[in-house]
Design an enzyme around this catalytic site. Structure first.
Site, PDB file in Angstrom:
ATOM      1  N   TYR A 157       8.221  -7.044  -8.335  1.00  0.00           N
ATOM      2  CA  TYR A 157       7.886  -5.828  -7.584  1.00  0.00           C
ATOM      3  C   TYR A 157       7.599  -4.643  -8.524  1.00  0.00           C
ATOM      4  O   TYR A 157       6.528  -4.024  -8.435  1.00  0.00           O
ATOM      5  CB  TYR A 157       9.012  -5.537  -6.580  1.00  0.00           C
ATOM      6  CG  TYR A 157       8.782  -4.369  -5.663  1.00  0.00           C
ATOM      7  CD1 TYR A 157       8.088  -4.515  -4.470  1.00  0.00           C
ATOM      8  CD2 TYR A 157       9.275  -3.107  -5.986  1.00  0.00           C
ATOM      9  CE1 TYR A 157       7.887  -3.433  -3.623  1.00  0.00           C
ATOM     10  CE2 TYR A 157       9.080  -2.030  -5.152  1.00  0.00           C
ATOM     11  CZ  TYR A 157       8.389  -2.192  -3.964  1.00  0.00           C
ATOM     12  OH  TYR A 157       8.203  -1.115  -3.140  1.00  0.00           O
ATOM     13  N   GLY A 182      12.275  -9.550   4.598  1.00  0.00           N
ATOM     14  CA  GLY A 182      11.124  -8.657   4.638  1.00  0.00           C
ATOM     15  C   GLY A 182      11.046  -7.835   5.917  1.00  0.00           C
ATOM     16  O   GLY A 182      10.046  -7.175   6.172  1.00  0.00           O
ATOM     17  N   ASP A 195       9.560   1.354   4.936  1.00  0.00           N
ATOM     18  CA  ASP A 195      10.659   0.808   5.739  1.00  0.00           C
ATOM     19  C   ASP A 195      11.453   1.904   6.442  1.00  0.00           C
ATOM     20  O   ASP A 195      11.708   1.841   7.642  1.00  0.00           O
ATOM     21  CB  ASP A 195      11.618   0.000   4.854  1.00  0.00           C
ATOM     22  CG  ASP A 195      10.915  -1.108   4.104  1.00  0.00           C
ATOM     23  OD1 ASP A 195       9.751  -1.402   4.434  1.00  0.00           O
ATOM     24  OD2 ASP A 195      11.535  -1.681   3.179  1.00  0.00           O
ATOM     25  N   GLU A 225      17.931   4.590  -1.601  1.00  0.00           N
ATOM     26  CA  GLU A 225      17.650   3.220  -2.067  1.00  0.00           C
ATOM     27  C   GLU A 225      17.066   3.244  -3.487  1.00  0.00           C
ATOM     28  O   GLU A 225      17.411   2.405  -4.327  1.00  0.00           O
ATOM     29  CB  GLU A 225      16.703   2.495  -1.091  1.00  0.00           C
ATOM     30  CG  GLU A 225      16.464   1.048  -1.493  1.00  0.00           C
ATOM     31  CD  GLU A 225      16.293   0.068  -0.338  1.00  0.00           C
ATOM     32  OE1 GLU A 225      16.532   0.438   0.829  1.00  0.00           O
ATOM     33  OE2 GLU A 225      15.930  -1.089  -0.618  1.00  0.00           O
ATOM     34  N   THR A 249       0.824  -1.212   0.000  1.00  0.00           N
ATOM     35  CA  THR A 249       0.000   0.000   0.000  1.00  0.00           C
ATOM     36  C   THR A 249       0.859   1.262   0.000  1.00  0.00           C
ATOM     37  O   THR A 249       0.373   2.329  -0.387  1.00  0.00           O
ATOM     38  CB  THR A 249      -0.937   0.042   1.227  1.00  0.00           C
ATOM     39  OG1 THR A 249      -0.158  -0.278   2.386  1.00  0.00           O
ATOM     40  CG2 THR A 249      -2.083  -0.943   1.101  1.00  0.00           C
TER      41      THR A 249
END
Ligand code: ADP
Ligand code: MG
Length: 394
Positions: free
Chosen positions: A228, A131, A179, A167, A42
């Site tokens: 992804y 994860g 994250d 990243e 999300t």
């Protein structure tokens, strides 16, 4: 017990630091890993995530340098390198993990911040590629260190945004903000209800009877694979088709289930299923945030089951090892609910377990999963940890 484990860890890092660099570190930065309790994929749809920083952390023990050089080694992975803060910082060919450190340095410098170099030693208890976001923990620990050493005055949200940029643009993984935000802004004992569009959050306690237990399938996903970016592109395609029909729709976050269903014939079948998962998952985040402080057992069981089913049937990020883990969890004592954590394709499941049952729960899950798959899993309870900062080391 927790204290002595921390003391042992400090002693271990200190000894290794002395062997590498001679002398003592003077500054210790820490940043936690995280687990999403609800809200798969999300974040890049500008939606909501219920997320928790965990007491699995990445540390960097450091000593400042005055020659514009950054030296980094890790106790978790072979190799270390020294790079210069002068000139254009490049990716490493020899020691690729240093790209997370290099990327943060580059992004900060590109933003105009003057950085001081350091000798640094990384040590982490966040497993790689499960994860729980060891990459964000490393980035956020690095940024925390620069923030302190160079007096940058970055607040947690800004720090998280710059780490995400590192990243995305330097390491080359197109992750959302989840994250880095959780690692930077977390609060001990609390879960975060994160709004990924407005980069804001509220905190809520977890009911004291509930423990969060990580169940690692030990099946490694590869996030730099095509799945992804493909999911992201499908979500963007869904939003692009819906936006002209419904004023105010920019991303799937803005779409209701009724709107989605009314436009079904205009959407590619796969895009429809992906979009449906995101729209429903987003609502589940809000529903779980309401249920968790009260220990709403029926809601917890239903929401986690729906999340996993949607991940499997609509978003298609479930692999057989994850199914086997869920079956093992559902046969165990004290389980209130469980679902996928992280991006899927392996990695961890997150289980909500009655506090008194955690020991028996873990033993059952390990045995049942081993029986089904032949894989030795890792099952451990986690606590909601503080967000990134400096460690007070005597
Ligand atoms: P995840 O973030 O889910 O753990 P990623 O593939 O995004 O998985 O990031 C894992 C990578 O991050 C590792 O392969 C390594 O390159 C780097 N990394 C993370 N923690 C450390 C560490 N303590 N020392 C060195 N490299 C690390
Ligand atoms: Mg990562």
């Amino acid at each position: 017990m927790a204290l002595s484990e921390t003391d042992e860890r400090i002693a271990h890092v200190r000894t290794a630091f002395a062997a590498l660099y001679s002398g003592e570190p003077v500054l210790w930065a820490q940043a936690p890993g995280r687990v999403d309790l609800m809200g798969s994929h999300t974040d890049y749809n500008e939606g909501y995530v219920l997320t928790m920083p965990i007491d699995r952390t990445t540390w960097i023990a450091a000593r400042p340098r005055d020659d514009r050089q950054v030296a980094v080694h890790s106790l978790n992975i072979e190799g270390g390198e020294t790079f210069s803060l002068d000139g254009d910082i490049q990716r490493s060919t020899a020691v690729p993990w240093t790209d997370y450190v290099r990327g943060v340095a580059k992004v900060l410098q590109d933003e105009g911040y003057a950085l001081r170099g350091f000798d640094g030693l990384v040590h982490s208890t966040v497993p790689f590629g499960s994860g729980l976001s060891s990459s964000a923990a490393l980035e956020v620990a690095t940024a925390t260190l620069f923030n302190e050493l160079s007096g940058l005055g970055l607040d947690p949200v800004r720090l998280a945004v710059l780490c995400q940029r590192a990243e995305n643009t330097f390491v080359g993984v197109n992750c959302g903000i989840l994250d880095q935000y959780t690692s930077a802004a977390g609060r001990a004992g609390h879960v975060l209800l994160l709004d990924c569009r407005h980069l804001a959050h509220t905190v809520a306690p977890i009911h004291p009877d509930i423990r969060i237990v990580i169940c690692d399938t030990r099946y490694k996903r590869a996030l730099t694979g095509s799945e992804y970016p493909q999911r992201r592109a499908q979500c963007e395609a869904g939003a692009a088709t819906l936006a002209p029909r419904y004023p105010g729709v920019r991303t799937l976050r803005d779409v209701t289930l009724e709107q989605l269903d009314a436009a079904r014939e205009a959407l590619d079948e796969t895009v429809y299923r992906r979009s449906r998962f995101i729209v429903q998952e987003n609502q589940r985040v809000l529903d779980l945030a309401a249920a968790l402080p009260e220990k709403g057992a029926a809601a917890l069981a239903a929401l986690t089951a729906e999340s996993f089913a949607g991940a499997r049937d609509l978003y298609e990020i479930v692999v057989p090892q994850m199914e086997a883990m869920l079956t093992a969890i559902h046969g165990a004592p004290g389980v209130l609910g469980a679902r996928q954590a992280g991006a899927g394709f392996g990695g961890c499941l997150v289980a909500f377990v009655e506090r008194d049952c955690v020991g028996d729960f873990g033993a059952h899950v390990c045995a049942a999963y081993r029986e089904a798959t032949g894989i030795e899993s890792a099952v451990y309870a986690v606590e909601a940890a503080p967000g990134a900062g400096l460690l007070a080391v005597e």
